[in-house]
Design a protein around this motif. Structure first.
Motif, mmCIF file in Angstrom:
data_model
loop_
_atom_site.group_PDB
_atom_site.id
_atom_site.type_symbol
_atom_site.label_atom_id
_atom_site.label_comp_id
_atom_site.label_asym_id
_atom_site.label_seq_id
_atom_site.Cartn_x
_atom_site.Cartn_y
_atom_site.Cartn_z
ATOM 1 N N ALA A 321 0.840 -1.204 0.000
ATOM 2 C CA ALA A 321 0.000 0.000 0.000
ATOM 3 C C ALA A 321 0.870 1.247 0.000
ATOM 4 C CB ALA A 321 -0.923 -0.011 1.212
ATOM 5 N N LEU A 322 1.951 1.242 0.784
ATOM 6 C CA LEU A 322 2.870 2.378 0.784
ATOM 7 C C LEU A 322 3.639 2.458 -0.530
ATOM 8 C CD1 LEU A 322 4.225 2.049 4.428
ATOM 9 C CD2 LEU A 322 2.992 4.024 3.507
ATOM 10 N N GLY A 323 3.999 1.288 -1.094
ATOM 11 C CA GLY A 323 4.743 1.258 -2.359
ATOM 12 C C GLY A 323 3.945 1.813 -3.519
ATOM 13 N N GLU A 328 10.115 3.297 -4.343
ATOM 14 C CA GLU A 328 11.314 2.726 -3.723
ATOM 15 C C GLU A 328 10.967 1.710 -2.636
ATOM 16 O OE1 GLU A 328 12.528 6.824 -5.214
ATOM 17 O OE2 GLU A 328 10.783 5.871 -4.291
ATOM 18 N N ILE A 329 9.807 1.872 -2.001
ATOM 19 C CA ILE A 329 9.408 0.900 -0.976
ATOM 20 C C ILE A 329 9.063 -0.434 -1.627
ATOM 21 C CG2 ILE A 329 7.656 0.381 0.780
ATOM 22 C CD1 ILE A 329 7.524 3.335 1.410
ATOM 23 N N SER A 330 8.391 -0.406 -2.787
ATOM 24 C CA SER A 330 8.073 -1.648 -3.500
ATOM 25 C C SER A 330 9.333 -2.335 -3.985
ATOM 26 C CB SER A 330 7.141 -1.352 -4.684
ATOM 27 O OG SER A 330 5.895 -0.873 -4.236
ATOM 28 N N SER A 331 10.320 -1.536 -4.386
ATOM 29 C CA SER A 331 11.588 -2.121 -4.838
ATOM 30 C C SER A 331 12.314 -2.795 -3.678
ATOM 31 C CB SER A 331 12.479 -1.035 -5.450
ATOM 32 O OG SER A 331 11.843 -0.439 -6.563
ATOM 33 N N ARG A 332 12.249 -2.186 -2.496
ATOM 34 C CA ARG A 332 12.948 -2.757 -1.337
ATOM 35 C C ARG A 332 12.208 -3.971 -0.801
ATOM 36 N NH1 ARG A 332 14.987 -5.111 1.962
ATOM 37 N NH2 ARG A 332 16.243 -4.451 3.783
ATOM 38 N N TYR A 333 10.880 -3.983 -0.896
ATOM 39 C CA TYR A 333 10.080 -5.098 -0.384
ATOM 40 C C TYR A 333 9.133 -5.580 -1.498
ATOM 41 C CZ TYR A 333 11.672 -3.306 4.128
ATOM 42 O OH TYR A 333 12.452 -2.883 5.173
ATOM 43 N N PRO A 334 9.651 -6.405 -2.404
ATOM 44 C CA PRO A 334 8.801 -6.879 -3.509
ATOM 45 C C PRO A 334 7.624 -7.727 -3.030
ATOM 46 C CG PRO A 334 10.911 -8.028 -3.476
ATOM 47 C CD PRO A 334 11.019 -6.932 -2.485
ATOM 48 N N GLN A 335 7.817 -8.453 -1.918
ATOM 49 C CA GLN A 335 6.729 -9.230 -1.352
ATOM 50 C C GLN A 335 6.034 -8.394 -0.270
ATOM 51 O OE1 GLN A 335 5.752 -12.178 -2.486
ATOM 52 N NE2 GLN A 335 7.389 -12.028 -4.030
ATOM 53 N N PRO A 336 4.722 -8.285 -0.325
ATOM 54 C CA PRO A 336 4.007 -7.454 0.652
ATOM 55 C C PRO A 336 4.244 -7.936 2.090
ATOM 56 C CG PRO A 336 2.559 -8.063 -1.167
ATOM 57 C CD PRO A 336 3.799 -8.888 -1.317
ATOM 58 N N LEU A 337 4.523 -6.994 2.946
ATOM 59 C CA LEU A 337 4.704 -7.264 4.375
ATOM 60 C C LEU A 337 3.865 -6.278 5.186
ATOM 61 C CD1 LEU A 337 8.587 -7.780 4.511
ATOM 62 C CD2 LEU A 337 6.834 -9.542 4.843
ATOM 63 N N PRO A 364 2.712 16.158 14.824
ATOM 64 C CA PRO A 364 3.230 14.868 15.275
ATOM 65 C C PRO A 364 4.241 14.303 14.274
ATOM 66 C CG PRO A 364 1.113 14.552 14.228
ATOM 67 C CD PRO A 364 1.383 16.035 14.194
ATOM 68 N N TYR A 365 4.989 13.304 14.711
ATOM 69 C CA TYR A 365 5.800 12.550 13.767
ATOM 70 C C TYR A 365 5.278 11.116 13.730
ATOM 71 C CZ TYR A 365 8.518 10.715 17.758
ATOM 72 O OH TYR A 365 8.919 10.118 18.927
ATOM 73 N N VAL A 366 5.429 10.493 12.566
ATOM 74 C CA VAL A 366 4.884 9.158 12.339
ATOM 75 C C VAL A 366 6.038 8.210 12.023
ATOM 76 C CG1 VAL A 366 3.288 7.760 10.985
ATOM 77 C CG2 VAL A 366 2.756 10.164 11.447
ATOM 78 N N GLU A 367 6.157 7.172 12.823
ATOM 79 C CA GLU A 367 7.160 6.125 12.576
ATOM 80 C C GLU A 367 6.469 4.904 11.995
ATOM 81 O OE1 GLU A 367 10.752 6.393 15.686
ATOM 82 O OE2 GLU A 367 8.820 5.916 16.628
ATOM 83 N N MET A 368 7.091 4.325 10.952
ATOM 84 C CA MET A 368 6.539 3.120 10.336
ATOM 85 C C MET A 368 7.565 2.001 10.438
ATOM 86 S SD MET A 368 4.721 4.741 6.939
ATOM 87 C CE MET A 368 3.732 6.228 7.038
ATOM 88 N N PHE A 369 7.056 0.802 10.765
ATOM 89 C CA PHE A 369 7.923 -0.365 10.949
ATOM 90 C C PHE A 369 7.391 -1.531 10.128
ATOM 91 C CE2 PHE A 369 8.080 2.206 14.747
ATOM 92 C CZ PHE A 369 9.432 2.288 15.045
ATOM 93 N N VAL A 370 8.281 -2.155 9.386
ATOM 94 C CA VAL A 370 7.919 -3.377 8.660
ATOM 95 C C VAL A 370 7.948 -4.532 9.647
ATOM 96 C CG1 VAL A 370 8.531 -4.939 6.795
ATOM 97 C CG2 VAL A 370 8.868 -2.475 6.516
ATOM 98 N N VAL A 371 6.904 -5.341 9.635
ATOM 99 C CA VAL A 371 6.815 -6.494 10.533
ATOM 100 C C VAL A 371 7.356 -7.716 9.804
ATOM 101 C CG1 VAL A 371 5.292 -7.916 11.939
ATOM 102 C CG2 VAL A 371 4.764 -5.482 11.614
ATOM 103 N N LEU A 372 8.461 -8.268 10.329
ATOM 104 C CA LEU A 372 9.109 -9.453 9.740
ATOM 105 C C LEU A 372 8.753 -10.659 10.600
ATOM 106 C CD1 LEU A 372 12.599 -7.819 9.076
ATOM 107 C CD2 LEU A 372 10.686 -8.072 7.470
#
Length: 465
Positions: A321-323, A328-337, A364-372
């Protein structure tokens, strides 16, 4: 007694006359007191019903002389210490069975405070030593002046400054018939006993109300870390039309008082403002709302963690969704996480008034984390983005509380603070629509839910008895 609002007019002023010492002006009009006098009788009726009467006492005099002397002095030919005259002129075991207040008026009087006039009907019984069971009906009027002032701690206090009991009508019936001479004597006894206790009952009611003031002015709007205390800045002003109180809202976070620092003059209600047809007019200074949002920020009430499973953001909390906005996010994470998110408000909100609207600048600031799922480091930082938002705060009164709800005004301003997925040539503005969705579906409902659970308004009903 409590005041339940039938109508209330809310005022918001941005004026050079504004300082921390006075955050709220409360003006209670005469028809507010009229409303109280018409429906709030329970407390006074209860106090009148609890009046107790002592048994008549006789003073045993030192007897001297013979039979003639004892008759002249005591009316007791037997020298027993309980004269026949005492038995005839006294009544015992007086009990109140029913009290009714057919009229109760509370009037504002300049220089006096409150003038209370009430009619009280009593139904009582007693026991006469000679004539047996006795029924007593009394109608009394109590005229009371009450001064409204403040304690050293800044709480409202009410005190009786003058009280006049008037016994208007009395009906006494014996089980064995009427004896006019005895009734006349008993009327004097009942007038003395009841008259003194009527004023005592009013004073006891005010003592109970004063105790309620100490409790009702303290609240915990944002949980245990935050407390809110309302205090009077000066003795309330009473005119023939209204009573006006100037209050300070003192917030404490972790036992530290939070204050605004400015040198302007105190906040007052402008001349001619207000609606005399409403029961209560309220005026809130800008500082009141500034403190309210500052406390929310300092207490962490505006911080929110959004898991990837958040239902209101279905299909939005993922790298795919972010990609769709940042390639660049889709390139870094080709498989959805899945992606978790944390929104933190670390900067103090700025409150202003624009075109009769309450505007809050949020940053505010927004932090995003990929869940592995299968990695020892389950959460991998994706990016941090600073968000600038302008919120419109809508205000309305509901269930004796001032409700606040915020909505976005204009576009979000975005800026990348840190990126962990490699070099990014995309502009943060590409995430504007995405972040707006997050705010509107998750973050703003959370803020509005926080305000929905707190009592923003000062408990005005507790300032009226």
């Amino acid at each position: 007694m409590k005041l339940i609002f039938l109508a209330m007019l809310l005022f918001l002023w941005v004026s050079p006359m504004s300082m921390t010492s006075t955050d709220i002006v409360i003006r209670i009009n005469q028809n507010g007191f009229d409303y109280v006098s018409n429906i709030q009788r329970e407390l006074l009726q209860k106090a009148m019903s609890n009046i107790s009467f002592p048994f008549p006492t006789t003073t045993k005099k030192k007897e001297s002389g013979g039979l003639i002397s004892r008759i002249a002095n005591n009316g007791d030919i037997f020298g027993s210490g309980h004269s026949m005259m005492d038995k005839v002129m006294n009544i015992n075991n007086v009990k109140i069975h029913h009290v009714k207040l057919p009229k109760l008026n509370v009037k504002l009087v300049t220089g006096v405070g409150l003038h209370v006039s009430m009619d009280v009907d009593f139904k009582m019984t007693g026991k006469h030593a000679i004539f047996g069971e006795t029924e007593i009906k009394v109608r009394a009027t109590v005229l009371t002046d009450i001064k409204v002032s403040k304690t050293p701690k800044g709480h409202v206090t009410l005190a009786v400054t003058d009280c006049k009991p008037i016994i208007r009508d009395m009906d006494i019936k014996f089980g064995l018939g009427l004896v006019n001479t005895v009734i006349w004597a008993l009327q004097g006894q009942i007038r003395e006993m009841l008259g003194n206790r009527l004023c005592q009952s009013v004073s006891s009611v005010l003592e109970e109300v004063n105790e309620d003031f100490d409790v009702s002015t303290e609240k915990n709007p944002f949980g245990d870390k935050v407390s809110l205390k309302y205090t009077l800045q000066k003795t309330p002003v009473v005119t023939g039309l209204y009573m006006e109180m100037l209050l300070n809202a003192e917030y404490t976070v972790n036992n530290q008082v939070v204050k605004l620092h400015n040198d302007t003059q105190e906040f007052t209600m402008p001349p001619g403002a207000g609606n005399k047809d409403t029961m209560v007019n309220l005026a809130f200074s800008k500082d009141y709302f500034s403190l309210l949002f500052i406390i929310g920020q300092e207490s962490g009430a505006f911080n929110l963690e959004i898991p990837s499973t958040q239902e209101c953001l279905a299909n939005q909390m993922s790298t795919s969704a972010l990609g769709a906005h940042i390639p660049e996010i889709s390139s870094r994470y080709p498989q959805p996480l899945p992606v978790d998110m944390k929104i933190v408000l670390s900067q103090t909100p700025v409150v202003t008034f624009q075109n009769n609207q309450l505007i809050v600048q949020f940053a505010p600031y927004v932090e995003m984390f990929v869940v592995l799922p299968y990695s020892p480091d389950r959460y991998q930082h994706l990016l941090t983005i600073n968000v600038g938002a302008s919120l419109v705060a809508a205000l309305h009164v509901e269930e004796e509380k001032l409700k606040i709800s915020v909505s976005l005004q204009g576009d979000l301003k975005l800026e990348f603070a840190s990126i962990s997925f490699g070099k990014c040539k995309s502009k943060p503005s590409l995430l504007s629509e995405y972040m707006r969705t997050v705010f509107e579906k998750a973050y703003l409902p959370y803020i509005n839910g926080t305000y929905a659970n707190i009592s923003v308004i000062v408990p005005v009903q507790c300032f009226l008895f």
